[in-house]
Scaffold this motif. Structure first.
Motif, short mmCIF file in Angstrom:
data_model
loop_
_atom_site.label_atom_id
_atom_site.label_comp_id
_atom_site.label_asym_id
_atom_site.label_seq_id
_atom_site.Cartn_x
_atom_site.Cartn_y
_atom_site.Cartn_z
N GLU A 11 -1.18 7.86 11.99
CA GLU A 11 -2.40 7.19 12.46
C GLU A 11 -2.30 6.88 13.95
O GLU A 11 -1.22 6.69 14.49
N GLU A 71 -5.51 1.50 15.41
CA GLU A 71 -5.85 1.26 14.00
C GLU A 71 -4.86 0.32 13.32
O GLU A 71 -5.22 -0.46 12.44
N TYR A 72 -3.60 0.35 13.75
CA TYR A 72 -2.55 -0.46 13.12
C TYR A 72 -2.88 -1.96 13.13
O TYR A 72 -2.38 -2.71 12.30
N TYR A 88 -3.72 -3.57 9.98
CA TYR A 88 -2.71 -3.51 8.92
C TYR A 88 -1.44 -4.27 9.27
O TYR A 88 -0.41 -4.09 8.63
N LYS A 141 -2.01 -2.86 2.65
CA LYS A 141 -1.40 -2.67 3.97
C LYS A 141 -0.09 -1.90 3.86
O LYS A 141 0.22 -1.04 4.69
N TRP A 148 -0.87 1.69 3.58
CA TRP A 148 -1.23 2.25 4.89
C TRP A 148 0.03 2.61 5.66
O TRP A 148 0.11 3.69 6.27
N THR A 165 1.57 5.79 4.32
CA THR A 165 0.81 6.95 4.80
C THR A 165 1.06 7.21 6.29
O THR A 165 1.12 8.36 6.73
N ASN A 166 1.22 6.16 7.04
CA ASN A 166 1.45 6.25 8.49
C ASN A 166 2.84 6.78 8.83
O ASN A 166 3.11 7.11 9.97
#
Length: 197
Positions: A66, A70-71, A74, A85, A88, A91-92
């Motif tokens: 990402e 955007e972080y 989260y 979170k 996320w 995924t990151n």
């Protein structure tokens, strides 16, 4: 008076001869700091805490899936758990990157320490420590979170370091120590080369 002068001269003589001990203690300090901090990179809270530094770095952001900023949606407090979170961050690649970084940091600390016994290993470790600390210090330019934000008090921005900024600026001492250790290791390697010539 002579005894006092004699004691003073003896103390100065000891201090002047303690340079090698000081260099070895720098190696031990780098070992402790790097192995401890590198080990913490295997814990989720630490991995989540370095996201602003990595995400904003032009040298490291590609490790994450990402993009910044955007972080910010989260962020987790140290010790906090939120399933959405956490997902996320999975995924990151937050946790995978942090563990890899931890292994690298611990390796650098160990190599630097081993310079006590092997100048070549110490040279490699100190060189890598210098590169790593320069990378860390670059966060002062790339990471907005290192400066106090404008939240209405009138106290914000440069030169007011936030908690994150105060953490980063300490690497100037590690950089200086790594340069001293690099010089000592280089002398050791040169001495080995001269013996073989």
């Amino acid at each position: 008076m002579r005894k006092l002068k004699s004691l003073f001269v003896a103390t100065l003589t000891w201090a002047a001869s303690s340079q090698k001990l000081g260099i070895h203690l720098i190696r031990v300090a780098i070992l402790i700091i790097f192995v401890w901090i590198g080990g913490l990179k295997f814990w989720n809270y630490e991995a989540e805490g370095i996201v602003p530094f990595v995400a904003n770095s032009p040298f490291m952001s590609f490790f994450y899936a990402e993009n910044a900023p955007e972080y910010k949606e989260y962020k987790l407090k140290e010790g906090e758990f939120d399933p959405a979170k956490h997902q996320w961050h999975e995924t990151n690649r937050t946790y995978v990157f942090s563990r890899g970084l931890g292994i690298l940091i611990m390796t650098i600390g160990i190599l630097t320490f081993l310079g006590i016994f092997s100048p070549k290993l110490g040279l490699a470790g100190a060189g890598l420590a210098i590169i790593m600390t320069l990378g860390t210090l670059s966060f002062l330019v790339t990471t907005p979170e290192v400066w106090v934000p404008d939240l209405g008090s009138g106290e914000h921005g440069f030169p007011l370091l936030s908690g994150a900024g105060r953490l980063v600026i300490k690497d100037t001492a590690i950089l200086a120590g790594a340069i001293v250790v690099l010089a000592d290791s280089a002398k050791g390697v040169l001495n080995q080369i001269k013996k073989t010539v």
